[in-house]
Design a protein around this motif. Structure first.
Motif, PDB file in Angstrom:
ATOM      1  N   GLN A  92       0.905  -1.457  -0.370  1.00  0.00           N
ATOM      2  CA  GLN A  92       0.174  -0.332  -0.035  1.00  0.00           C
ATOM      3  C   GLN A  92       0.777   1.281   0.323  1.00  0.00           C
ATOM      4  O   GLN A  92       1.854   1.837   0.407  1.00  0.00           O
ATOM      5  N   VAL A  93       0.191   2.402  -0.461  1.00  0.00           N
ATOM      6  CA  VAL A  93       1.163   3.701  -0.777  1.00  0.00           C
ATOM      7  C   VAL A  93       0.327   4.388  -0.225  1.00  0.00           C
ATOM      8  O   VAL A  93      -0.601   4.833  -0.326  1.00  0.00           O
ATOM      9  N   GLN A  94       0.899   5.472   0.875  1.00  0.00           N
ATOM     10  CA  GLN A  94      -0.001   6.356   1.190  1.00  0.00           C
ATOM     11  C   GLN A  94       0.380   7.253   0.821  1.00  0.00           C
ATOM     12  O   GLN A  94       1.892   8.099   1.012  1.00  0.00           O
ATOM     13  N   THR A  95      -0.026   8.875   0.318  1.00  0.00           N
ATOM     14  CA  THR A  95       0.305   9.889  -0.470  1.00  0.00           C
ATOM     15  C   THR A  95       0.632  10.627   0.918  1.00  0.00           C
ATOM     16  O   THR A  95      -0.011  10.493   2.222  1.00  0.00           O
ATOM     17  N   THR A 153      -0.195  -2.072  -8.328  1.00  0.00           N
ATOM     18  CA  THR A 153      -0.627  -3.298  -9.011  1.00  0.00           C
ATOM     19  C   THR A 153       0.433  -4.157  -9.190  1.00  0.00           C
ATOM     20  O   THR A 153       0.471  -5.654  -9.639  1.00  0.00           O
ATOM     21  N   THR A 154       2.066  -3.882  -9.156  1.00  0.00           N
ATOM     22  CA  THR A 154       3.056  -4.270 -10.113  1.00  0.00           C
ATOM     23  C   THR A 154       4.286  -3.476  -9.105  1.00  0.00           C
ATOM     24  O   THR A 154       4.598  -2.141  -8.768  1.00  0.00           O
ATOM     25  N   ALA A 155       5.614  -4.945  -9.025  1.00  0.00           N
ATOM     26  CA  ALA A 155       6.369  -3.910  -8.768  1.00  0.00           C
ATOM     27  C   ALA A 155       7.795  -5.094  -8.780  1.00  0.00           C
ATOM     28  O   ALA A 155       7.650  -6.301  -9.301  1.00  0.00           O
ATOM     29  N   SER A 156       8.219  -4.675  -9.183  1.00  0.00           N
ATOM     30  CA  SER A 156       9.793  -5.552 -10.166  1.00  0.00           C
ATOM     31  C   SER A 156      11.587  -4.989  -9.218  1.00  0.00           C
ATOM     32  O   SER A 156      11.463  -3.968  -8.296  1.00  0.00           O
ATOM     33  N   GLU A 164      -2.344   1.547 -10.478  1.00  0.00           N
ATOM     34  CA  GLU A 164      -3.271   1.191 -11.383  1.00  0.00           C
ATOM     35  C   GLU A 164      -3.647   3.179 -11.281  1.00  0.00           C
ATOM     36  O   GLU A 164      -3.967   4.628 -11.789  1.00  0.00           O
ATOM     37  N   GLU A 165      -4.423   3.703  -9.656  1.00  0.00           N
ATOM     38  CA  GLU A 165      -4.617   4.913  -9.614  1.00  0.00           C
ATOM     39  C   GLU A 165      -3.508   6.289  -9.632  1.00  0.00           C
ATOM     40  O   GLU A 165      -2.608   5.818  -8.726  1.00  0.00           O
ATOM     41  N   SER A 166      -3.965   7.127  -9.966  1.00  0.00           N
ATOM     42  CA  SER A 166      -2.256   7.946  -9.882  1.00  0.00           C
ATOM     43  C   SER A 166      -1.983   8.216  -8.543  1.00  0.00           C
ATOM     44  O   SER A 166      -2.864   8.823  -7.716  1.00  0.00           O
ATOM     45  N   LEU A 167      -0.683   8.944  -8.952  1.00  0.00           N
ATOM     46  CA  LEU A 167      -0.353   9.194  -7.405  1.00  0.00           C
ATOM     47  C   LEU A 167      -0.307  10.647  -7.121  1.00  0.00           C
ATOM     48  O   LEU A 167      -0.859  11.672  -6.573  1.00  0.00           O
TER      49      LEU A 167
END
Length: 242
Positions: A99-102, A111-114, A127-130
């Motif tokens: 989860q990313v919290q702005t 959605t993906t991580a590399s 997917e959702e804009s930051l």
């Protein structure tokens, strides 16, 4: 807690900035509606960001929450564009959900991580804009005696800044990078992993990933980050665990 890297950490006498058995206690579980509180000022002293520079850094810097298999850990990241951000590999290891919290309190699922074995770097997409502001990536690495500022969420708390001096190149104390990394005097804490390191003009010149017992911090230089962004074959998908 994961134990496979304990021997390497002891031998190097360093602390990767994430929760494990040899490190300071990781922050406890947080509610999913946690709203990071912004710092009240851009800081003081040589190298401190201007108010405009701090505002831009605040808007591009995010709190990364790794919900894993029986643990929750936190780190920091920063936005490259509306759907892409940078953090550390060890921040998202063994993840089930990221989860990313702005800065404005929104919670966004990755959605993906590399990740890569070239350095302690991970690239996360959403997917959702930051939203917010995006990183201005410097063309060159900082050099010895340059003043830099770290912007992040130490210990999972509020956004804060700390400045320091670049000490110069150093072999990676954790052995996780190919080539030299940079040591600085900026004091960082668990939760600071993945924080952007900014020059006096607010450009990203590196990424925090570790510290040692003398409170020196270590950063992946921007040249390495740019190589990874240009050579996507060096990145491999991070498989979800559990």
């Amino acid at each position: 807690m994961r134990s496979r890297s304990v021997a390497a950490l002891v031998a190097a006498c360093t602390l990767a900035l994430s929760g494990c058995s040899l490190l300071p206690d990781a922050p406890g579980s947080l509610p999913t509606n946690f709203v990071p509180a912004p710092s009240v000022s851009p800081g003081e002293g040589p190298g401190a960001l201007s108010p405009d520079g701090f505002t831009a850094a605040q808007r591009m810097t995010v709190r990364v929450r790794n919900v894993g298999c029986g643990f929750i850990s936190t780190g920091t990241g920063f936005a490259l564009d509306a759907h892409t951000l940078v953090t550390n590999r060890h921040v998202i290891e063994d993840t089930k959900k990221i989860q990313v919290q702005t800065y404005d309190g929104r919670s966004i699922n990755a959605t993906t991580a590399s990740t890569t074995t070239v350095a302690d770097i991970a690239i996360i997409t959403t997917e959702e804009s930051l939203g917010g502001t995006f990183a201005n990536v410097a063309r060159q690495d900082p050099v010895e005696s340059d003043v830099v500022t770290v912007v992040g969420y130490p210990k999972g708390g509020r956004l804060s800044t700390v400045s320091g001096i670049v000490l110069g190149e150093s072999p990676d104390p954790l052995g996780s990078a190919i080539g030299a990394v940079l040591a600085t005097t900026a004091t960082v804490e668990p939760g600071s992993s993945g924080s952007p390191v900014l020059d006096e003009d607010g450009r990203v010149v590196g990424v925090v990933y570790a510290k040692n017992k003398s409170n020196q911090s270590f950063i992946v230089p921007v040249s390495t980050l740019k190589t990874l962004l240009d050579e996507t074959s060096l990145l491999v998908p991070e498989a979800a665990q559990c």
